[in-house]
Motif scaffolding. Structure first.
Motif, PDB file in Angstrom:
ATOM      1  N   ARG A 149     -59.933 -58.861 -36.218  1.00  0.00           N
ATOM      2  CA  ARG A 149     -61.166 -57.406 -35.269  1.00  0.00           C
ATOM      3  C   ARG A 149     -62.631 -57.911 -34.325  1.00  0.00           C
ATOM      4  NH1 ARG A 149     -59.429 -52.234 -38.480  1.00  0.00           N
ATOM      5  NH2 ARG A 149     -57.028 -53.036 -37.990  1.00  0.00           N
ATOM      6  N   GLU A 150     -62.728 -58.960 -35.061  1.00  0.00           N
ATOM      7  CA  GLU A 150     -64.202 -59.706 -34.908  1.00  0.00           C
ATOM      8  C   GLU A 150     -63.999 -60.378 -33.437  1.00  0.00           C
ATOM      9  OE1 GLU A 150     -65.482 -60.425 -38.058  1.00  0.00           O
ATOM     10  OE2 GLU A 150     -66.112 -58.388 -38.656  1.00  0.00           O
ATOM     11  N   GLN A 151     -62.896 -60.816 -33.039  1.00  0.00           N
ATOM     12  CA  GLN A 151     -62.848 -61.685 -32.298  1.00  0.00           C
ATOM     13  C   GLN A 151     -61.501 -61.091 -30.834  1.00  0.00           C
ATOM     14  OE1 GLN A 151     -64.455 -64.878 -31.839  1.00  0.00           O
ATOM     15  NE2 GLN A 151     -65.915 -64.053 -33.637  1.00  0.00           N
TER      16      GLN A 151
END
Length: 49
Positions: free
Chosen positions: A19-21
């Motif tokens: 989710r962060e990338q």
């Protein structure tokens, strides 16, 4: 992208597993189902849904 968002007929909202990338529907918007490839291997639901 503004939320809340309504997913249109024949579209999907895609989320990446990192989710962060991920560059997913949170950035790119909804995707037409005709432009997707693959198959469903699991459907996860909560009791409230």
């Amino acid at each position: 992208m503004t939320f809340p968002l309504t997913v249109g007929e024949g579209q999907v909202f895609l989320l990446g597993d990192n989710r962060e990338q991920a560059s997913d529907s949170r950035i790119l918007g909804c995707v037409d189902i005709a432009k997707t490839e693959g198959k469903v291997v699991a459907i996860l639901r909560t009791r409230a849904v």
